[in-house]
Design a protein around this motif. Structure first.
Motif, PDB file in Angstrom:
ATOM      1  N   TYR A  28       0.849  -1.196   0.000  1.00 49.87           N
ATOM      2  CA  TYR A  28       0.000   0.000   0.000  1.00 49.87           C
ATOM      3  C   TYR A  28       0.887   1.249   0.000  1.00 49.87           C
ATOM      4  CZ  TYR A  28      -4.040  -2.904   1.113  1.00 49.87           C
ATOM      5  OH  TYR A  28      -5.052  -3.840   1.073  1.00 49.87           O
ATOM      6  N   PRO A  29       0.507   2.270  -0.732  1.00 47.34           N
ATOM      7  CA  PRO A  29       1.327   3.487  -0.779  1.00 47.34           C
ATOM      8  C   PRO A  29       1.245   4.259   0.529  1.00 47.34           C
ATOM      9  CG  PRO A  29      -0.700   3.820  -2.003  1.00 47.34           C
ATOM     10  CD  PRO A  29      -0.691   2.383  -1.609  1.00 47.34           C
ATOM     11  N   GLY A  30       2.380   4.759   0.976  1.00 46.55           N
ATOM     12  CA  GLY A  30       2.431   5.569   2.179  1.00 46.55           C
ATOM     13  C   GLY A  30       3.483   6.656   2.036  1.00 46.55           C
ATOM     14  N   LEU A  31       3.666   7.407   3.085  1.00 47.03           N
ATOM     15  CA  LEU A  31       4.608   8.518   3.058  1.00 47.03           C
ATOM     16  C   LEU A  31       5.458   8.461   4.333  1.00 47.03           C
ATOM     17  CD1 LEU A  31       5.227  10.920   1.170  1.00 47.03           C
ATOM     18  CD2 LEU A  31       3.840  12.336   2.703  1.00 47.03           C
ATOM     19  N   VAL A  32       6.793   8.479   4.161  1.00 46.44           N
ATOM     20  CA  VAL A  32       7.724   8.448   5.285  1.00 46.44           C
ATOM     21  C   VAL A  32       8.266   9.840   5.536  1.00 46.44           C
ATOM     22  CG1 VAL A  32      10.042   7.706   5.976  1.00 46.44           C
ATOM     23  CG2 VAL A  32       8.417   6.024   5.160  1.00 46.44           C
ATOM     24  N   THR A  58       2.932   7.032   7.189  1.00 41.62           N
ATOM     25  CA  THR A  58       1.516   7.417   7.272  1.00 41.62           C
ATOM     26  C   THR A  58       0.752   6.940   6.044  1.00 41.62           C
ATOM     27  OG1 THR A  58       1.996   9.566   6.249  1.00 41.62           O
ATOM     28  CG2 THR A  58       2.107   9.445   8.651  1.00 41.62           C
ATOM     29  N   ASP A  59      -0.599   7.069   6.154  1.00 40.58           N
ATOM     30  CA  ASP A  59      -1.518   6.763   5.047  1.00 40.58           C
ATOM     31  C   ASP A  59      -1.607   5.281   4.729  1.00 40.58           C
ATOM     32  OD1 ASP A  59      -1.911   9.521   4.819  1.00 40.58           O
ATOM     33  OD2 ASP A  59      -0.335   9.733   3.306  1.00 40.58           O
ATOM     34  N   ILE A  60      -1.200   4.419   5.640  1.00 40.91           N
ATOM     35  CA  ILE A  60      -1.360   2.970   5.439  1.00 40.91           C
ATOM     36  C   ILE A  60      -2.735   2.574   5.980  1.00 40.91           C
ATOM     37  CG2 ILE A  60      -0.475   0.680   5.991  1.00 40.91           C
ATOM     38  CD1 ILE A  60       1.335   2.252   4.166  1.00 40.91           C
ATOM     39  N   PRO A  61      -3.645   2.020   5.156  1.00 44.86           N
ATOM     40  CA  PRO A  61      -5.015   1.718   5.606  1.00 44.86           C
ATOM     41  C   PRO A  61      -5.042   0.612   6.645  1.00 44.86           C
ATOM     42  CG  PRO A  61      -4.624   0.824   3.412  1.00 44.86           C
ATOM     43  CD  PRO A  61      -3.436   1.670   3.726  1.00 44.86           C
ATOM     44  N   ARG A  62      -6.130   0.578   7.411  1.00 46.71           N
ATOM     45  CA  ARG A  62      -6.241  -0.375   8.504  1.00 46.71           C
ATOM     46  C   ARG A  62      -6.273  -1.828   8.018  1.00 46.71           C
ATOM     47  NH1 ARG A  62      -7.471   0.677  13.473  1.00 46.71           N
ATOM     48  NH2 ARG A  62      -8.662  -1.256  13.648  1.00 46.71           N
ATOM     49  N   ILE A  97       9.891  -1.596  10.581  1.00 41.57           N
ATOM     50  CA  ILE A  97       8.770  -1.196  11.448  1.00 41.57           C
ATOM     51  C   ILE A  97       9.057  -1.637  12.881  1.00 41.57           C
ATOM     52  CG2 ILE A  97       6.320  -1.540  11.932  1.00 41.57           C
ATOM     53  CD1 ILE A  97       5.876  -1.903   8.954  1.00 41.57           C
ATOM     54  N   THR A  98       8.934  -0.687  13.802  1.00 44.29           N
ATOM     55  CA  THR A  98       9.170  -0.990  15.218  1.00 44.29           C
ATOM     56  C   THR A  98       7.899  -0.950  16.048  1.00 44.29           C
ATOM     57  OG1 THR A  98       9.774   1.340  15.532  1.00 44.29           O
ATOM     58  CG2 THR A  98      11.564  -0.216  15.175  1.00 44.29           C
ATOM     59  N   SER A  99       6.856  -0.261  15.586  1.00 49.21           N
ATOM     60  CA  SER A  99       5.579  -0.268  16.310  1.00 49.21           C
ATOM     61  C   SER A  99       4.468   0.132  15.363  1.00 49.21           C
ATOM     62  CB  SER A  99       5.620   0.678  17.517  1.00 49.21           C
ATOM     63  OG  SER A  99       5.710   2.017  17.104  1.00 49.21           O
ATOM     64  N   VAL A 100       3.247  -0.353  15.674  1.00 41.38           N
ATOM     65  CA  VAL A 100       2.072  -0.082  14.841  1.00 41.38           C
ATOM     66  C   VAL A 100       0.937   0.373  15.751  1.00 41.38           C
ATOM     67  CG1 VAL A 100       0.409  -1.010  13.190  1.00 41.38           C
ATOM     68  CG2 VAL A 100       2.796  -1.815  13.156  1.00 41.38           C
ATOM     69  N   GLY A 101       0.394   1.566  15.484  1.00 40.39           N
ATOM     70  CA  GLY A 101      -0.748   2.055  16.250  1.00 40.39           C
ATOM     71  C   GLY A 101      -2.051   1.498  15.698  1.00 40.39           C
ATOM     72  N   ALA A 159      -6.392   5.045   9.340  1.00 38.98           N
ATOM     73  CA  ALA A 159      -5.103   4.501   8.904  1.00 38.98           C
ATOM     74  C   ALA A 159      -4.238   4.198  10.119  1.00 38.98           C
ATOM     75  CB  ALA A 159      -4.390   5.492   7.985  1.00 38.98           C
ATOM     76  N   PHE A 160      -3.242   3.362   9.903  1.00 48.16           N
ATOM     77  CA  PHE A 160      -2.302   3.018  10.954  1.00 48.16           C
ATOM     78  C   PHE A 160      -1.320   4.167  11.204  1.00 48.16           C
ATOM     79  CE2 PHE A 160      -2.835  -1.673   9.831  1.00 48.16           C
ATOM     80  CZ  PHE A 160      -3.621  -1.907  10.945  1.00 48.16           C
ATOM     81  N   THR A 161      -0.810   4.205  12.427  1.00 47.22           N
ATOM     82  CA  THR A 161       0.360   5.032  12.741  1.00 47.22           C
ATOM     83  C   THR A 161       1.531   4.080  12.913  1.00 47.22           C
ATOM     84  OG1 THR A 161      -0.994   6.691  13.858  1.00 47.22           O
ATOM     85  CG2 THR A 161       1.365   6.693  14.340  1.00 47.22           C
ATOM     86  N   VAL A 162       2.438   4.120  11.957  1.00 48.59           N
ATOM     87  CA  VAL A 162       3.533   3.150  11.909  1.00 48.59           C
ATOM     88  C   VAL A 162       4.857   3.864  12.200  1.00 48.59           C
ATOM     89  CG1 VAL A 162       4.727   1.437  10.504  1.00 48.59           C
ATOM     90  CG2 VAL A 162       2.258   1.804  10.200  1.00 48.59           C
ATOM     91  N   GLN A 163       5.563   3.397  13.210  1.00 45.63           N
ATOM     92  CA  GLN A 163       6.878   3.940  13.536  1.00 45.63           C
ATOM     93  C   GLN A 163       7.965   3.084  12.877  1.00 45.63           C
ATOM     94  OE1 GLN A 163       7.287   6.844  15.185  1.00 45.63           O
ATOM     95  NE2 GLN A 163       5.048   6.937  15.214  1.00 45.63           N
TER      96      GLN A 163
END
Length: 308
Positions: free
Chosen positions: A211-215, A226-230, A263-267, A274-278
């Motif tokens: 899925y497309p996202g932005l770092v 960001t912008d990764i769907p659930r 990826i170290t954590s996923v909200g 969308a997910f909050t991905v660290q």
């Protein structure tokens, strides 16, 4: 001017001195001869014993009187020698420390250069990263802020480097994206790191459906995807790579498939769309002495660098 009388007296005195010396020599020879020929109870041996009994106490007293001075002199001499040895050892220790630091720096740089050998494998055409040439350069200045914003390298346009050239570094996992060239002179280039808080990179998680996202960087040394769907099966330890497109579906200045981080954590808030991905980047800009610039050579790579 000497007279005849004075000359005669001088001659008689010289003759007398010679006679005395000769007599003493003869007497010494006679005494030594008699001493060695007589028995242990002879008069000469007795005289020797008597003289020794007189001299021995005096010698002991003199030895005891001189002993403190002799010991003091020996102590001073040993102290001086100890100081000389301490100075020599200190100089040797400093030399060894200098060698140790030099060897550590050299080993670190050799390790870093060896890790850059994997960049060539990263840009092979089968993985879609062809069209680039690798130019390795030394970092000579860098920012000292917590955001690790930028650095300057020792190569520039005379080496083919152009603005928007992607910059990678070697890591234990292979090469990874660390930044982009923002300005170029003939012999240097400025690099903006992806951890500078202002750089955005189009990214995706191949193991979670691409899925497309932005770092972008949201805290010093860390990234956020960001912008990764659930519905995306995003999990910790998955790899994040460039997707080759920026916002709005436009081509990105970065080719697809460049590793970025892990990826170290996923909200997972229920109300979030969308997910909050660290994400922790693979390469730490603070520790880099060498960077590898991907110089665009193919028409497609050059169009990416031009933003079209």
């Amino acid at each position: 001017m000497s007279t005849t009388g004075s000359t005669g007296i001088a001659r008689r005195r010289a003759t007398l001195r010679r006679a005395v010396i000769a007599a003493l020599v003869i007497a010494c020879l006679a005494i030594f001869t008699g001493y060695f020929r007589e028995s242990s109870g002879g008069p000469l041996h007795g005289a020797q014993s008597a003289a020794a009994s007189v001299v021995t106490p005096v010698q002991e007293v003199a030895t005891r009187a001189v002993e403190p001075f002799r010991d003091g002199w020996g102590w001073l001499t040993s102290l001086r020698d100890a100081r000389d040895r301490a100075s020599a050892l200190e100089a040797e220790v400093e030399e060894l420390r200098g060698r140790q630091v030099f060897d550590a720096v050299r080993e670190q740089r050799l390790t870093e250069l060896e890790s850059l050998l994997g960049v060539e494998q990263l840009i092979d055409t089968e993985r879609g990263l062809g069209g680039y040439r690798v130019e390795v350069a030394l970092v000579n200045t860098r920012s000292i802020t917590d955001w690790y914003r930028n650095a300057r390298i020792t190569k520039g346009s005379s080496d083919g480097i152009v603005r928007n050239s992607p910059v990678v570094a070697g890591t234990g996992r292979g090469a990874a994206l660390v930044g982009v060239v923002t300005s170029v002179t003939a012999n240097s280039a400025d690099i903006a790191f992806i951890t500078d808080g202002r750089t955005e990179v189009g990214a995706t998680v191949p193991e979670a459906g691409s899925y497309p996202g932005l770092v972008r960087s949201t805290s010093p040394g860390q990234l956020s995807l960001t912008d990764i769907p659930r519905e995306a099966p995003v999990k910790e330890l998955q790899a994040v790579v460039t997707r080759g497109f920026s916002g709005g579906g436009l081509p990105s200045i970065y080719p697809p498939g460049l590793p970025i981080g892990q990826i170290t954590s996923v909200g997972r808030q229920e109300v979030d769309v969308a997910f909050t991905v660290q994400v922790t980047p693979y390469a730490d800009p603070r520790r880099l002495s060498y960077l590898a610039v991907l110089v665009p050579e193919s028409p497609e790579a050059q169009r990416r660098a031009e933003g079209r």
